[in-house]
Motif scaffolding. Structure first.
Motif, short mmCIF file in Angstrom:
data_model
loop_
_atom_site.label_atom_id
_atom_site.label_comp_id
_atom_site.label_asym_id
_atom_site.label_seq_id
_atom_site.Cartn_x
_atom_site.Cartn_y
_atom_site.Cartn_z
N GLY A 235 20.03 -12.29 -23.27
CA GLY A 235 20.16 -10.81 -23.79
C GLY A 235 19.87 -10.05 -22.52
O GLY A 235 19.94 -8.83 -22.86
N GLY A 236 19.87 -10.46 -21.38
CA GLY A 236 19.79 -9.40 -20.35
C GLY A 236 21.13 -8.92 -19.59
O GLY A 236 22.01 -9.11 -20.35
N SER A 237 21.23 -8.24 -18.49
CA SER A 237 22.33 -7.68 -18.12
C SER A 237 22.98 -8.63 -17.48
O SER A 237 22.58 -9.89 -17.26
N ARG A 238 24.46 -8.45 -17.49
CA ARG A 238 25.33 -9.54 -16.94
C ARG A 238 25.20 -9.97 -15.51
O ARG A 238 25.11 -11.30 -15.27
N THR A 239 24.73 -8.99 -14.66
CA THR A 239 24.15 -9.49 -13.39
C THR A 239 22.97 -10.48 -13.18
O THR A 239 23.05 -11.46 -12.49
N MET A 240 22.00 -10.18 -14.21
CA MET A 240 20.86 -11.02 -14.43
C MET A 240 21.52 -12.30 -14.83
O MET A 240 20.86 -13.43 -14.55
N ARG A 241 22.05 -12.50 -15.95
CA ARG A 241 22.77 -13.84 -16.52
C ARG A 241 23.45 -14.45 -15.28
O ARG A 241 23.34 -15.72 -15.39
N GLN A 242 24.50 -13.79 -14.61
CA GLN A 242 25.12 -14.49 -13.52
C GLN A 242 24.21 -14.89 -12.73
O GLN A 242 24.47 -16.11 -12.10
N THR A 243 23.31 -14.31 -12.05
CA THR A 243 22.45 -14.76 -11.08
C THR A 243 21.59 -16.12 -11.51
O THR A 243 21.51 -17.11 -10.79
N ALA A 244 21.24 -16.24 -13.10
CA ALA A 244 20.50 -17.20 -13.46
C ALA A 244 21.31 -18.50 -13.57
O ALA A 244 21.15 -19.58 -13.06
N VAL A 245 22.66 -18.17 -13.95
CA VAL A 245 23.64 -19.44 -14.10
C VAL A 245 24.20 -19.85 -12.47
O VAL A 245 23.91 -21.26 -12.25
N ALA A 246 23.99 -18.80 -11.73
CA ALA A 246 24.45 -19.31 -10.21
C ALA A 246 23.05 -20.13 -9.45
O ALA A 246 23.61 -21.34 -8.86
N ASN A 247 22.28 -19.62 -10.02
CA ASN A 247 20.87 -20.53 -9.48
C ASN A 247 21.00 -21.88 -10.15
O ASN A 247 20.38 -22.95 -9.25
N LEU A 248 21.18 -22.00 -11.36
CA LEU A 248 21.18 -23.23 -12.12
C LEU A 248 22.24 -24.19 -11.26
O LEU A 248 21.81 -25.27 -10.99
N LEU A 249 23.65 -23.69 -11.16
CA LEU A 249 24.45 -24.25 -10.66
C LEU A 249 24.16 -24.84 -9.19
O LEU A 249 24.72 -26.07 -8.70
N PHE A 250 23.86 -24.01 -8.30
CA PHE A 250 23.28 -24.19 -6.87
C PHE A 250 22.05 -25.33 -6.86
O PHE A 250 22.44 -26.23 -6.33
N ASN A 251 21.37 -25.36 -7.86
CA ASN A 251 20.23 -26.43 -7.68
C ASN A 251 20.62 -27.80 -7.97
O ASN A 251 20.03 -28.64 -7.86
N LEU A 252 21.55 -27.53 -9.11
CA LEU A 252 22.25 -28.96 -9.82
C LEU A 252 22.87 -29.54 -8.56
O LEU A 252 22.88 -30.60 -8.24
#
Length: 526
Positions: A235-252
């Motif tokens: 429900g946050g901004s596009r940048t916040m969602r992109q950052t969260a997804v990028a962080n998940l993919l990087f840590n995976l």
């Protein structure tokens, strides 16, 4: 046994509270300097990695670094690929906590020394002001952290047969995945990868778990720290969602690198643990696989950014894109978002007015303006009212004041632009049409640039020109009406048009002035 469980829970609580107090103290001490360093130095993904690691190591909070970075992207200060570099660095910087726990907490046994540290820090916090009070909060947080660590160690040493390596999964890839899942769950429950890392180090030191089991759990904590950010981004901004997804993919991705090393390189890791100590080897393993992930991702950062942007496509966010609730945790990031939204509303307003003052005049955009800018200004005002500026932060307070002034003049400008009948009168008047058209041309250029920049001085000059011509022309209009050359109604129309143009020009100049003032106090300051 119940007493030991309560003791370890109390130790975790003190550790978490100490981390929070220390992080807030470090962040307050760093102030705007850290924000300026992070925004200026992040010019490439590699530099973003270095600055992200340094900032996270300094303030001991990867989430605070991430929130600042999201604010920079939303404000257009850095690009998303550069923000990914900061993200890589934040994952490296957060491993510093493990080194601090191992070297200071376990090897130097600072838990006992920390008790008088809490006393001294509490006196500083209560009695001192300014920098001394901030130092007191930092020392208090650090001391509580080590006291909590000591409590966890004391409780873990008496667990006896309740927790042993034999009671946990061991041997094989499936067992390692189960242990990683345990680490992930612990991190999500405690909302802190640092606390989960500390727990793993404590149990490893007490012999309750083996090195391989602790290493697998640490991989899970690295993934678990992204779950909280991912949930917060919904429900946050596009940048916040992109950052969260990028962080998940990087840590995976880093986990995919770490697991084969753990499964097939167990002998080499055991040798390192025997030579340096199991706890030191665990922290070294944590740092190493985050560094390896960074080395793997850095060369393909732009492609990685493209993948994330395709996964989270740009929606119709409107003029208030970036006003994310999560940014309110950091007043600087929140003000970045407010300034970016104000610039978008000002750009739309300037472009509409510029077209209306052009030759030929086009007032269609001006007619549609209230439906666009009215709701946006209300949303920006509501968001800005929730920004909490800490005491004794003069730079942040000055910037916030500049943004509020800018917002006020923008609202007043849009109110005056609703009186579109004045435009025809201004353009028909030989004395007023030239400065009005020059103003329109400047506004179209400012709208294209996104901010005033070097054109602001010309807007100052246009305001003075309009003031001078209005003052001189008003006398001429009154004289023409007196001798009967124009009617009374025409006199009122022209004087109203003069006043309208003068006020519009003043609001435009003030909007660009306060934009520069807010930028000077912000992270993108020259």
């Amino acid at each position: 046994m119940t007493e030991q469980i309560l003791l370890i829970l109390g130790g975790i609580g003190l550790f978490l509270f100490g981390m929070k107090v220390m992080t807030e103290g470090l962040r307050d001490a760093a102030g705007g300097r850290l924000r300026r360093f992070l925004s200026r130095f992040t010019t490439t993904p590699l530099r973003g990695t270095v600055s992200g690691a340094a900032a996270t190591a300094l303030i001991q909070s990867s989430s605070a670094t991430t929130v600042m970075t999201v604010g920079f992207v939303g404000a257009g200060l850095i690009s998303f690929p550069h923000a990914l570099g900061v993200l890589y660095g934040a994952n490296i910087g957060t491993t510093v906590t493990g080194w601090m726990i191992t070297l200071l907490g376990f090897k130097l046994h600072l838990g006992t020394i920390a008790l008088p540290g809490v006393f001294v820090a509490s006196l500083l916090t209560l009695l001192a002001h300014g920098h001394l009070a901030r130092i007191g909060r930092i020392v208090a947080g650090l001391s509580l952290l080590f006291v909590g660590l000591d409590m966890m160690q004391e409780a873990a040493g008496t667990f006896g047969d309740l927790l042993t390596p034999e009671r946990l999964p061991s041997g094989g890839a499936w067992a390692q995945l189960k242990l990683a899942g345990i680490g992930l769950v612990i991190t999500v429950v405690m909302q802190s990868s640092s606390a989960a890392m500390a727990l793993a180090l404590v149990f490893l030191g007490s012999g309750a778990i083996s090195f391989e089991q602790a290493a697998a759990m640490v991989i899970g904590t690295n993934i678990g720290t992204t779950v909280t950010a991912l949930a917060a981004s919904v429900g946050g901004s596009r940048t916040m969602r992109q950052t969260a997804v990028a962080n998940l993919l990087f840590n995976l991705g880093t986990a995919a690198l770490a697991f084969p090393v753990l499964i097939f390189g167990g002998g080499a890791l055991a040798g390192v643990a025997g030579a340096a100590g199991a706890q030191t080897a665990l922290v070294l393993f944590h740092t190493a696989f985050n560094l390896a992930g960074t080395v793997l991702f850095l060369p393909v950062t732009h492609h990685f950014a493209g993948v994330v942007e395709r996964l989270i496509p740009e929606g119709d966010a409107g003029l208030t894109a970036g006003l994310d609730e999560a940014l309110l945790k950091d007043e600087g990031a929140a003000m970045d978002a407010v300034q970016a939204s104000i610039r978008r509303v000002a750009g739309v307003s300037f472009e509409a007015l510029g077209r209306a003052l052009a030759v030929p005049s086009d007032t269609r955009a001006l007619a549609a303006l209230p439906g666009k800018t009215g709701p946006a200004l209300a949303e920006i005002e509501a968001f800005a009212s929730r920004i909490n500026i800490p005491e004794k932060r003069p730079e942040a307070q000055e910037r916030n004041a500049a943004l509020l002034h800018q917002l006020d003049h923008l609202a007043r400008l849009n109110s005056r632009l609703g009186v579109r009948s004045m435009i025809a009168v201004v353009l028909a008047d030989p004395e007023l049409s030239r400065p009005a058209r020059y103003l329109g041309e400047l506004l179209r250029r400012v709208a294209e640039a996104g901010q005033a920049g070097p054109l602001a001085d010309r807007l100052d000059w246009v305001e003075e020109l309009v003031k001078h011509r209005s003052k001189r022309h008003r006398r001429a209009v009154l004289l023409h009406e007196h001798v009967g050359l124009i009617t009374v109604n025409e006199m009122f129309d022209r004087t109203d048009a003069m006043r309208w143009l003068k006020r519009v020009t003043h609001h435009v100049e003030r909007i660009t002035h306060y934009d520069r003032a807010a930028g000077t106090a912000g992270p993108g300051a020259p």
